[in-house]
Write a protein that holds these residues in place. Structure first.
Motif, PDB file in Angstrom:
ATOM      1  N   ASP A  37      -3.783  -3.132 -30.759  1.00 24.80           N
ATOM      2  CA  ASP A  37      -4.011  -4.375 -31.433  1.00 24.80           C
ATOM      3  C   ASP A  37      -5.819  -4.558 -31.676  1.00 24.80           C
ATOM      4  OD1 ASP A  37      -3.588  -7.530 -32.408  1.00 24.80           O
ATOM      5  OD2 ASP A  37      -5.410  -7.248 -31.265  1.00 24.80           O
ATOM      6  N   ASP A  39      -8.047  -6.787 -32.632  1.00 27.98           N
ATOM      7  CA  ASP A  39      -8.932  -7.936 -32.047  1.00 27.98           C
ATOM      8  C   ASP A  39      -8.786  -7.614 -30.493  1.00 27.98           C
ATOM      9  OD1 ASP A  39      -7.032 -10.075 -34.496  1.00 27.98           O
ATOM     10  OD2 ASP A  39      -9.117  -8.871 -34.438  1.00 27.98           O
ATOM     11  N   ARG A  40      -7.483  -7.376 -29.835  1.00 26.02           N
ATOM     12  CA  ARG A  40      -7.505  -6.985 -28.266  1.00 26.02           C
ATOM     13  C   ARG A  40      -8.470  -6.140 -27.923  1.00 26.02           C
ATOM     14  NH1 ARG A  40      -1.623  -7.332 -27.274  1.00 26.02           N
ATOM     15  NH2 ARG A  40      -2.386  -6.545 -25.151  1.00 26.02           N
TER      16      ARG A  40
END
Ligand code: SOE
Length: 367
Positions: A37, A39-40
């Motif tokens: 992911d 953003d993570r």
């Protein structure tokens, strides 16, 4: 580094600390953290101290400013990532267990041999100073010829039936439950401390909680062991007992091994990880008993790289010690251990014990 959860944090800490405590043949730059992911992965980059984040492993593997790939993902992606990295000409460090199953482990070990790159497994407990001292003592005969090994790795985080399921409770992602997660450490430690080779095993498993609710709220079946214990016969006549569980209330990360020899015994317990207990018959009769060796003084493995005698080390230091040895092995290409051949030997025992538990008969460990 591929993956940035619990093990990713332990590895990232090691990448950042290793140059501060060890003389290394070159500087280590934690360059790219790869996740699923964006953003993570970017949040992990900031927190763990990498220069970049990415969700495109293939592109990262093509870069010539990346020379080591670290696999810190759940077990079902170890083979795919390690094989792609080896084919891209990278050195590879991989979390334990090596693979989901024996077939994958065989492919990884075969490719590592062909690729002529350095590979390693993060069986971090070997490089706890006290565990490394135990290996040296056994090797120089301090307890005589090994007859028995008795090892347990006990946790309690799944004791509550309401504890959430995760990738660690799904066979297609983890391969097996407490067995592959914890007995893997005990098997590797046995290989390391004694050099013994497992010949045949007899296993017993239990899944106490057959369904668990996952973080998404859905209830799913648990298709792996909550606990697996097995008996072992080694080549040469030694015997052993091994137990892994996530259902032992009060045992948080209780990893303990005792080796009995003809002249004495040695015992190491992660909860007192800086200490080693040694018993030898040759002490005077009125003074016999296990003595406690504090393994933090200069002659003890890795101790000189850290603090003065008595200033204890913790879990995270075992990853730094492991990485230091891996990096030093790259200069002059000394073989690092545990490598993928060692990981394959662990997988063969895991596989045989699981097969034995399911068929309720002794199973030979494939060589
Ligand atoms: C969970 O059981 C876990 O994080 C294992 O996966 C690690 O290998 C062990 O070192 C600590 O516990």
């Amino acid at each position: 580094m591929v993956g940035h959860a619990f093990m990713g944090r332990a590895h990232a800490n090691a990448f950042r600390q290793v140059g501060r405590f060890f003389d290394l043949p070159f500087e280590v730059t934690p360059r790219v953290v790869v996740g699923r992911d964006p953003d993570r992965a970017e949040a992990a980059r900031r927190q763990l101290g990498f220069l970049e984040s990415s969700v495109d492993l293939a592109a990262v593997l093509e870069r010539d400013d990346v020379s080591i790939v670290d696999v810190a993902t759940p077990n079902d992606s170890h083979a795919e990532i390690a094989i792609a990295a080896l084919k891209a000409g990278k050195h590879v460090l991989c979390e334990k267990p090596l693979a989901l199953n024996l077939a994958q482990a065989k492919r990884m070990a075969a490719l590592a041999k062909k690729a002529k790159m350095q590979v390693g497994l993060w069986h971090n407990y070997r490089r706890c100073p006290a565990a490394s001292l135990a290996q040296q003592m056994i090797k120089r005969g301090e307890i005589g010829k090994v007859r028995q090994v008795r090892a347990v790795y006990l946790q309690d985080w799944l004791s509550d039936a309401k504890a959430l399921g995760s990738w660690r409770t799904k066979q297609k992602v983890c391969g097996s439950g407490a067995h592959g997660d914890l007995n893997a450490h005990l098997i590797d430690m046995t290989h390391f401390l004694t050099g013994l080779r497992f010949a045949e095993v007899s296993g017993m498993e239990q899944t106490f909680v057959k369904r668990r609710r996952d973080a998404d709220g859905k209830s799913r079946s648990v298709d792996v062991d909550d606990a697996l214990a097995f008996l072992a016969r080694f080549e040469g006549g030694a015997i052993g007992t091994f137990e892994a569980t996530r259902m032992a209330p009060g045992r948080k990360n209780y990893n303990q091994i005792e080796v009995n020899g003809t002249e004495g015994s040695i015992r190491w317990n992660l909860e007192r990880m800086n200490e080693l207990e040694l018993f030898r018959f040759d002490a005077p009769r009125d003074g016999q008993g296990f003595r406690r060796i504090m393994c933090m003084d200069e002659p003890h493995p890795y101790a000189a790289n850290w603090w003065p005698d008595g200033h204890i080390l913790g879990y995270e230091h075992t990853f730094v010690n492991t990485l230091a040895d891996f990096l030093r092995s790259l200069r002059g290409r000394k073989v690092f251990s545990p490598n993928f051949d060692d990981g394959l030997r662990v997988q063969a025992v895991l596989d045989a014990a699981l097969k034995s538990a399911k068929t309720r008969r002794w199973v030979k460990v494939s060589s």
